[in-house]
Design an enzyme around this catalytic site. Structure first.
Site, PDB file in Angstrom:
ATOM      1  N   GLU A  36       5.580  -0.946  13.095  1.00 44.34           N
ATOM      2  CA  GLU A  36       6.472  -0.037  13.813  1.00 44.34           C
ATOM      3  C   GLU A  36       5.724   1.277  13.915  1.00 44.34           C
ATOM      4  OE1 GLU A  36      10.189   1.097  11.810  1.00 44.34           O
ATOM      5  OE2 GLU A  36       9.861   2.902  12.996  1.00 44.34           O
TER       6      GLU A  36
ATOM      7  N   GLY B 241      -1.377   2.727  12.741  1.00 43.73           N
ATOM      8  CA  GLY B 241      -0.875   1.375  12.947  1.00 43.73           C
ATOM      9  C   GLY B 241      -1.761   0.586  13.889  1.00 43.73           C
TER      10      GLY B 241
ATOM     11  N   CYS C  94      11.972   7.999  12.755  1.00 50.51           N
ATOM     12  CA  CYS C  94      11.286   7.313  13.855  1.00 50.51           C
ATOM     13  C   CYS C  94      12.204   7.157  15.050  1.00 50.51           C
ATOM     14  CB  CYS C  94      10.747   5.961  13.401  1.00 50.51           C
ATOM     15  SG  CYS C  94      11.859   5.095  12.296  1.00 50.51           S
TER      16      CYS C  94
ATOM     17  N   GLU D 244       5.356  11.006  21.093  1.00 51.74           N
ATOM     18  CA  GLU D 244       6.167  11.436  19.964  1.00 51.74           C
ATOM     19  C   GLU D 244       5.546  12.644  19.272  1.00 51.74           C
ATOM     20  OE1 GLU D 244       6.487   8.441  16.936  1.00 51.74           O
ATOM     21  OE2 GLU D 244       7.988   9.550  15.786  1.00 51.74           O
TER      22      GLU D 244
ATOM     23  N   LYS E  91       0.879  -1.165   0.000  1.00 51.53           N
ATOM     24  CA  LYS E  91       0.000   0.000   0.000  1.00 51.53           C
ATOM     25  C   LYS E  91       0.921   1.220   0.000  1.00 51.53           C
ATOM     26  CE  LYS E  91      -2.618   3.322   1.942  1.00 51.53           C
ATOM     27  NZ  LYS E  91      -2.026   4.582   2.461  1.00 51.53           N
TER      28      LYS E  91
END
Lengths: 514, 514
Positions: A245, A226, A282, A375, A166
């Site tokens: 992740e 996610g 990340c 984050e 994707k």
């Protein structure tokens, strides 16, 4: 109704560049998955897989100029960085080809019959087989290395699994170009193009994880996206492994002794790591525990100097830019939070890097300051000033899972004096990679690499980078009392393929490794 | 309110024997998990872990008479079977001690710095660390080998993880006795008793999988119960790995040539396997594809003779007995289903073994006959008669995942002639263990064993038996640029612990294996 258009957008202007595809319908996704499933047998031979990976690397290398230009136009990551990323991607494809050659990942174990065991052991021979079609969700921030030709795709193909990728909406043109190169590599290797499928669009991503013939998924992206896909994978009638992740704060601890020894160097190093790639990694250090007092002040002064020098930058898309500006502002507005160099908007298309400070005590108990433990994607970090080891420890005990955790030690601490060992022991439960006197940005492609960590860093215990990433796409099968004539060659007594194997409990290496 | 009582019940009479415990409250579960978490450091040393496992095996052996008598009284499995099961359990504990000694499961990988890599590789050293407290859900049908001292517990302790076991209500007394033996083993090894916790009660099981300090779970039981706990594990704020062994049909294919060669032997072998332990094995063959015609008829005749000879038996509890009687009746009532030897009720406490037949074509498309493709726990199997290979293939293509899949071949087919290889290739995607000319009951404890399979056989790609079961309870950590003085001994260059390791891409075995 016409299919939704997929446009390549220039993040430097926010303007559409060109239409490069249409969004995949449920029928398109079904077609891609079925075609990949049908083609899976073409990947059964390890020799073919290795050749395909190497051919793909060679063709991507050869198309470098075209691919880097396309990626830069729609990501603004710059040609230097993108040239390096493509080289890394090709290196990774070749590394997995080497792993396919060796075959240790097959996990071959052979037990000959043993009547002395309780109960007796029959002839048992185990190896790992590919799971089937793998859905790969490409990342925004690595248009090559974590996207169509990235680690998930390379490791899945190495395992013998076709993929349907994707594409990320931030680089649809690059994705199409790369898929074309991979299809050419497939043709040259005599493998159906369908072993690498490509779909665009949010709905296509949802359809993909729910498709009955999709056997596993790999994802790199946000916690929200996610987790939604992880939940969908777990809720299927037949649940599938979802290796995602998601997000990571990547804490850094600077000991008082380290700050006393080299405050300016640490501050400058931190600035370089947190602003690298406009903070879009990340593993960007998002929380730094620095001591109060003069040494910590010196660290901040060096950090401020270097961050100011970094200047404005363009994020991957304007939605991310707006989220960064809002996220930085919300954090800066918290009580007792200062912004020595204020992160936020630059011009209408850019952001300005910066950092925040907060007393560590503010993070030691729950409350609104917990926002600082989430984050914030982009060039910002939070420096928590601690007064004594107990305050630092209290913050560490409240952290969620991370991809990385870093400690900066003095020379004496690094040599084993003082709290070095204790700090490593405290950081290990928090992360999948623990660094001493370094910076987490820069994820080497190597056998020992582990790019994963406790949730939300990863939704599983696996890695998405490094040799062991291939393990995600396999499952073991044991053959019992199976005649030699019917055994796969990997499991025959004479070891015709020269594989490392565990035989009757003992590891045996082929001659080439002896 | 008084805590709910936990009673030991005699399945031979349905009567309560004695109250042996009370159900754990949420506070009790919290206490057990916290105590286990606090005690985890005591398992950090592999030498201690191996000693604990061996001491436990010795003490369980020594308590054999008492334990077997208790287990027989509340499971009716018989002292011969239970004596064997306890011996297997002790063998398994010692096997895992050997695995702990060797340390290959630590997955040590060391990369020295390499500036020629793209990007350059820093010093990276990886090993696997314990996940934390493991919740173990004990099985009904193995009061030792898949319960308190079973494979989940043994492998978790081997990995360095404390356990909290949710006892199965069919053998609470045995569970308490065994936990006592394990606590004695802990004391003798100098390990806190809390490394093995024990709780009773349905609600305790639910609380356990949701506890924030539980890091993973192992389960053996029904599809319904296992899926509910799997869903709860996935829905947690921090999801955890849930390794559940749920249900399995364990298909068996008998080729026409095999039936022509030895119909009577296959029929008799099938009867022995499906009635063993009153059919209470997760690997009981539940669906057999046998050819139409005289050879298949002869197979059925032998099967009928032997099944009748097996006689009535007592299931683990009366709820299971009722479910078996109802399940067998529902299956027998389907159109075109015959019951040459009718499975169902015996006396008020027993069941009578039997088998059903159905034309394979009835299973080739969806419909009410799909009930025959679901596991029915107890001494019943379904023989689907196929007319030509295509009919058999059509049924195979509709099967869910299984722990095992078996094929009976003629001597010529086993030697590589005819369809042997094709059938193995068709069975491999269906199961975690593939057998030729054998029976799936009897799961050897061996390095190559794989006791797991595609969903619903297992909720993950892992095994609950065999050496690799330990992998379920570990996660990798990579240490980057970490000074030798601070590295765990497993990762030091001089390999003081003599571990098998991958160094700079090459496997290296210690001298004892060279």
């Amino acid at each position: 109704m016409a299919a939704a258009q997929v446009w390549s957008v220039d993040p430097r202007t926010g303007k559409r560049r060109e239409q490069v595809a249409v969004e995949a319908t449920a029928a398109d996704v079904d077609h891609a998955v079925r075609a990949a499933h049908t083609a899976r047998g073409a990947l059964a031979d390890r020799v073919v897989r290795a050749a395909f990976l190497r051919t793909a690397a060679g063709l991507l290398d050869a198309a470098k100029d075209r691919l880097v230009a396309a990626a830069d136009a729609e990501t603004a990551l710059g040609t230097t960085r993108l040239t390096g990323e493509l080289a890394r991607t090709c290196y990774q494809l070749r590394s997995f080809a080497g792993i396919v050659d060796e075959g240790d990942f097959l996990g071959v174990v052979i037990d000959h019959p043993d009547d002395t065991a309780t109960p007796p052991v029959p002839d048992l021979r185990r190896l790992k087989v590919p799971l089937g079609v793998v859905a790969v969700y490409a990342a925004s921030n690595f248009p090559f290395a974590f996207s169509v030709p990235g680690g998930d795709t390379a490791s899945a193909l190495a395992a013998g699994c076709p993929v349907v990728v994707k594409a990320h909406p931030d680089h649809p043109h690059t994705s199409e170009l790369v898929a074309g190169v991979l299809h050419l590599a497939a043709e040259r290797t005599g493998v159906p193009r369908a072993v690498v499928g490509l779909v665009h669009g949010f709905d296509a991503g949802v359809a993909l994880v729910g498709h009955p013939l999709v056997a596993a998924a790999g994802f790199t992206g946000s916690v929200r996206g996610g987790r939604a896909l992880f939940d969908a994978a777990a809720a299927r009638p037949v649940p599938i492994p979802f290796h995602g992740e998601l997000g990571s704060l990547n804490p850094v601890v600077v000991t008082a002794a380290a700050a006393a020894e080299r405050a300016a160097a640490i501050g400058a190093g931190l600035a370089g790591s947190m602003t690298l790639g406009v903070g879009q990694f990340c593993v960007k250090p998002g929380l730094v525990l620095a001591p109060t007092g003069a040494d910590g002040d010196a660290l901040l002064a060096a950090l401020a100097d270097e961050v100011k020098r970094a200047g404005e930058g363009v994020l991957l898309d304007h939605r991310m830019r707006d989220a960064f500006v809002a996220g930085a502002a919300a954090r800066a507005a918290l009580p007792d939070v200062d912004a020595p160099v204020a992160p936020g908007a630059g011009d209408e298309h850019t952001v300005s890097p910066g950092f925040l400070t907060v007393p560590a005590a503010r993070l030691a108990t729950g409350g609104p300051h917990d926002l600082l433990l989430e984050e914030c994607f982009g060039p910002v970090t939070v420096v928590a000033r601690y007064d004594g080891d107990d305050e630092a420890t209290a913050v560490l005990s409240r952290l969620p899972g991370n991809l990385t955790a870093t400690v900066h030690l003095s020379a004496a601490e690094a040599a084993g004096e003082g709290r070095g060992a204790e700090l490593l022991a405290r950081l290990t439960p928090l992360a999948g990679r623990v660094l001493v006197n370094g910076w987490p940005t820069g994820v080497a492609v190597a056998p020992a690499q582990h790019h994963g960590g406790p949730y939300p860093a990863t939704t599983s215990t696996s890695t998405s980078v490094g040799g062991t990433a291939v393990e995600r796409w396999l499952r073991p099968v044991a053959y019992q009392s199976t005649p030699e004539a019917l055994l796969p060659p990997e499991l025959r007594d004479d070891n015709p393929l020269g594989l490392p194997r565990r035989v009757d409990g003992r590891m045996e290496l082929p001659d080439r490794d002896a």
